[in-house]
Design an enzyme around this catalytic site. Structure first.
Site, mmCIF file in Angstrom:
data_model
loop_
_atom_site.group_PDB
_atom_site.id
_atom_site.type_symbol
_atom_site.label_atom_id
_atom_site.label_comp_id
_atom_site.label_asym_id
_atom_site.label_seq_id
_atom_site.Cartn_x
_atom_site.Cartn_y
_atom_site.Cartn_z
ATOM 1 N N CYS A 132 0.819 -1.216 0.000
ATOM 2 C CA CYS A 132 0.000 0.000 0.000
ATOM 3 C C CYS A 132 0.859 1.276 0.000
ATOM 4 C CB CYS A 132 -0.993 -0.021 1.157
ATOM 5 S SG CYS A 132 -2.334 1.182 0.951
ATOM 6 N N HIS A 224 -4.006 -4.628 0.050
ATOM 7 C CA HIS A 224 -3.667 -5.138 1.380
ATOM 8 C C HIS A 224 -3.937 -6.638 1.455
ATOM 9 C CE1 HIS A 224 -2.746 -1.570 3.835
ATOM 10 N NE2 HIS A 224 -3.629 -0.928 3.102
ATOM 11 N N GLU A 226 -2.817 -8.699 3.410
ATOM 12 C CA GLU A 226 -2.780 -9.172 4.804
ATOM 13 C C GLU A 226 -4.083 -8.923 5.553
ATOM 14 O OE1 GLU A 226 -1.905 -4.803 5.382
ATOM 15 O OE2 GLU A 226 -1.650 -6.314 3.824
#
Length: 282
Positions: A132, A224, A226
């Site tokens: 990001c 993202h 994660e």
């Protein structure tokens, strides 16, 4: 079965394979997100299903001014700093996003330290993964790629298609999904014009999604991978409560109704990306 333990060197050791003779991969994670514990958990969850023995060391920027007095003691106890680890060599470095994308890079208080770490990684780390804001920051630092503000923010789950084949994107479905939450974007033309970069995944709605350096050692992901199932919901409700203008996250709640369940359609692609990233380690 996975085991997790914290050793005296501030390494978090994840044993996710029964092959105890397998090499332990050493991974640094520069955690720039404000909720350190939440982000730690997200990356541990993302990395622990990869059938590798891992030694994670979380880092924090020494030059950052923390608003909360409670944050620094925890970091000093559990995290390392760049100055403490820079004599070593590592398999991987992950740099997280940060809620500073509306600031000029030069105004970020740890910008110089960020640049020093990125420069150091080229001789001390096999592979670097920028997430990001870090993806935008890394592309600007090394290649002069500019970021551009967007309104409203890019917020939700977006479907993507591979533009250029590479080992990093092998095994991804024809359309795969990633979460995005940011107020800035990149221009595809800027990436394509740079001879040292490859645009692997592009999207007309959110801009460049996955970019790699020509040598394959730097990977830039503007989404993202994660994020946990609840992350965007928590952000949405936090901003609503604070009176901050926020749109409903796209393609996230069932029937786009925030009272309904969340559809987690990005986890398989996130796991595949990390699996492919591990394969690139020398």
């Amino acid at each position: 079965m996975m085991s997790v333990e914290q050793d005296s060197s501030k390494q978090l050791v994840l044993n996710t394979t029964n092959d105890f003779k397998a090499k332990t991969l050493t991974i640094l994670v520069l955690n720039l997100m404000p909720n350190k514990l939440e982000t730690e958990g997200q990356f541990v969850d993302l990395l622990n299903d990869q059938n590798h023995n891992l030694a994670l060391t979380f880092l924090y920027p020494e030059t950052h001014h923390f608003k909360s007095a409670d944050t620094l003691p925890y970091l000093q106890e559990s995290y390392a700093t760049f100055s403490q680890i820079k004599a070593g060599y590592y398999d991987g470095l992950i740099i997280t996003g940060a809620p500073v994308e509306t600031l000029d890079f030069s105004l970020v208080d740890y910008w110089r330290e960020f640049g020093e770490l990125v420069d150091w990684s080229k001789t001390h780390v096999s592979q670097t993964l920028f997430i990001c804001w870090a993806a935008q920051a890394g592309l600007f630092h090394d290649y002069g790629i500019k970021k551009y503000p967007v309104r409203p923010k890019i917020f939700g789950i977006f479907g993507h298609e591979v533009r250029q084949q590479a080992p990093l994107v092998e095994g991804l479905p024809e359309t795969f999904y990633l979460p995005h939450s940011r107020n800035t974007t990149l221009k595809s033309a800027d990436i394509l014009a740079h001879p040292d970069l490859r645009l692997l995944v592009d999207d007309s709605d959110v801009g460049p999604v996955i970019v790699q350096s020509r040598d394959g050692r730097q990977t830039f992901v503007t989404g993202h991978p994660e994020y946990s199932t609840q992350t965007l919901a928590n952000e949405y409700r936090r901003d609503l409560k604070a009176g901050i203008p926020i749109t409903l996250p796209e393609n996230y709640f069932y029937a786009n109704d925030p009272t309904q369940k969340i559809i987690n359609r990005w986890q398989p692609a996130s796991q595949q990306l990390i699996k492919n990233w591990f394969k690139s380690f020398k």
